[in-house]
Write an enzyme that holds these catalytic residues in place. Structure first.
Site, PDB file in Angstrom:
ATOM      1  N   GLU A   1      31.956  46.006  39.066  1.00 23.17           N
ATOM      2  CA  GLU A   1      31.990  45.197  40.294  1.00 23.17           C
ATOM      3  C   GLU A   1      30.965  45.728  41.321  1.00 23.17           C
ATOM      4  OE1 GLU A   1      35.770  45.559  42.273  1.00 23.17           O
ATOM      5  OE2 GLU A   1      35.492  43.694  43.389  1.00 23.17           O
TER       6      GLU A   1
ATOM      7  N   LYS B   1      35.368  36.182  42.922  1.00 26.99           N
ATOM      8  CA  LYS B   1      36.649  36.902  42.845  1.00 26.99           C
ATOM      9  C   LYS B   1      37.780  36.014  43.378  1.00 26.99           C
ATOM     10  CE  LYS B   1      38.297  41.565  44.062  1.00 26.99           C
ATOM     11  NZ  LYS B   1      37.775  42.909  44.367  1.00 26.99           N
TER      12      LYS B   1
ATOM     13  N   CYS C   1      37.924  42.412  39.203  1.00 26.97           N
ATOM     14  CA  CYS C   1      38.793  43.534  39.574  1.00 26.97           C
ATOM     15  C   CYS C   1      40.265  43.197  39.829  1.00 26.97           C
ATOM     16  CB  CYS C   1      38.199  44.313  40.745  1.00 26.97           C
ATOM     17  SG  CYS C   1      39.032  45.914  40.892  1.00 26.97           S
TER      18      CYS C   1
HETATM   19  N1  LIG Z   1      38.027  46.252  43.727  1.00 19.05           N
HETATM   20  C1  LIG Z   1      39.297  45.930  43.753  1.00 19.05           C
HETATM   21  O1  LIG Z   1      39.660  44.772  43.809  1.00 19.05           O
HETATM   22  N2  LIG Z   1      40.156  46.973  43.744  1.00 19.05           N
HETATM   23  C2  LIG Z   1      41.526  46.836  44.048  1.00 19.05           C
HETATM   24  C3  LIG Z   1      42.330  47.928  43.468  1.00 19.05           C
HETATM   25  C4  LIG Z   1      42.785  47.625  42.084  1.00 19.05           C
HETATM   26  O2  LIG Z   1      42.930  46.459  41.733  1.00 19.05           O
HETATM   27  O3  LIG Z   1      43.033  48.566  41.352  1.00 19.05           O
END
Ligand SMILES: NC(=O)NCCC(=O)O
Length: 387
Positions: free
Chosen positions: A121, A198, A235
């Site tokens: 990401e 996202k 993510c």
């Molecule tokens: N980049 C992101 O969405 N991180 C959130 C934390 C996770 O989903 O572990």
């Protein structure tokens, strides 16, 4: 806490060989020490990877030979990386140093015969969203169609005949300069096929991303490439089974999950969520995480009683691929940059569908009806108590 390299390494160190085979079968669905699961690369790959201090790991998932369909063998690549310059270096230097480093990794991927590749990401910047500061971080946002990162990736995609999924911070000038968390999908011809954004934005710990961008309005697109139908679940979307489900319903055969997440928050979930998605939806899932600890000049708080701090914690890498039958590759390191190359026969998606019948038994109509009720303001949960 001192960082360790990988759980696999600890298992190998302490578990006797015969027992280790059983442990591996239980954990991975395979005897991961069987050499037939690994690919052989030209010796120049090792030389180059050593020079770059890049860990290169491979894995091969077998599938049945069919009489009426030819195998559809593709090599899937996943790159995990740390940043190059400190976060207070000029923005252009930070971005360009990452483009340079990842371009050298993509050259290694090409030597490994990778057909379709994804990075982590927002790979071309530090994960600065913890700070809640707009300046200077939003300067990393660029056009998905023709920003400097996309231009560089388009050249490499064309040169290496490789589909490249490039997750970046997007600046959408046609819609009021809005900022998005986006993955650009570039064809092996070097053209941008499209982009996806996202769908679920975290509001947990230091993941203050909702300060910067909104949830995607682009749905769950699947991109039909020469090397299979691919999708990108960015993510935090991996915590939402419906998100994975929709990419499956739209026909994805490979779903990438470019991520940035830290050990104190999510490491216990990491080996489960993308793997479970591959099983439930009969596709290959590719979970990719950032590596290292990134320090920021101004301290920030997390709203959890902890004192203010300058870093997120450790991004623990551990990228891995799961096949539609739930077998998974060993992971990359928790601490170093890496390239994982997995050979997969896309025919396995249908073979597992036929074997398990998940799609046939899925009862989507039942859930469509129940969910339509659950989102109504007058919804009452279906709870029955003893009278
Ligand atoms: N980049 C992101 O969405 N991180 C959130 C934390 C996770 O989903 O572990």
């Amino acid at each position: 806490m001192a960082q360790f390299n990988s759980i696999e390494e600890i298992l190998e160190k302490y578990i006797p060989k015969e027992e280790l085979q059983k442990v591996h079968r239980g954990l991975y669905g395979f005897d991961i020490q069987d050499p037939s699961h690994y690919l052989k690369f030209d010796p120049k790959v090792k030389d180059l990877a050593d020079k770059l201090k890049l860990e290169v790991k491979s894995f091969r998932f077998p599938a049945l030979a069919e009489e009426l369909r030819k195998p559809r063998i593709v090599r899937i690549g996943a790159i995990q990386n740390s940043i190059v310059e400190p976060t207070d270096a000029p923005i252009r230097a930070q971005r360009d140093s990452l483009i340079k480093k990842i371009s050298s990794y993509i050259a290694v991927a090409a030597d490994c015969g990778v057909n379709v590749l994804c990075m982590q990401e927002t790979w071309n910047m530090p994960f600065a969203f913890c700070t809640r500061e707009k300046h200077p971080w939003t300067q990393f946002a660029e056009s998905a169609e023709d920003g400097p990162t996309t231009q560089a990736m388009r050249q490499l995609a064309g040169r290496y005949n490789m589909v490249i999924v490039s997750p970046i911070l997007e600046r959408d000038e046609s819609h009021g300069d809005t900022v998005w968390n986006t993955a650009v999908v570039i064809s092996n011809t070097g053209k941008v096929i499209g982009k996806t954004r996202k769908n679920h934005i975290p509001r947990v710990g230091d993941f203050n991303e909702s300060t910067y961008y909104m949830e995607s309005e682009l749905g769950h697109p699947v991109f039909d490439t020469q090397f299979g139908r691919i999708a990108v679940n960015i993510c935090y979307g991996r915590h939402h089974p419906q998100n994975w489900l929709m990419y499956g319903l739209n026909g994805a055969e490979i779903v990438f999950n470019p991520s940035a997440t830290v050990d104190s928050l999510s490491e216990a979930f990491w080996p489960i969520e993308a793997r479970n998605a591959a099983i439930a939806n009969n596709y290959y899932s590719v979970a990719i995480n950032r590596v290292g600890t990134e320090n920021f000049a101004h301290e920030f708080t997390s709203g959890d009683g902890r004192s203010a701090h300058h870093d997120f914690g450790h991004f623990y890498g551990s990228s891995y691929v799961t096949a539609p039958n739930g077998a998974r590759s060993p992971g990359l390191s928790r601490v170093s940059d890496g390239l994982l190359v997995v050979e997969a026969d896309l025919n396995l998606c249908r073979q597992v569908k036929d074997q398990w019948g998940f799609r046939m038994t899925q009862r989507l109509d039942l859930y469509a009806e129940s969910l339509a009720k659950a989102v109504k303001p007058d919804f009452q949960p279906q709870i029955i108590a003893e009278k």
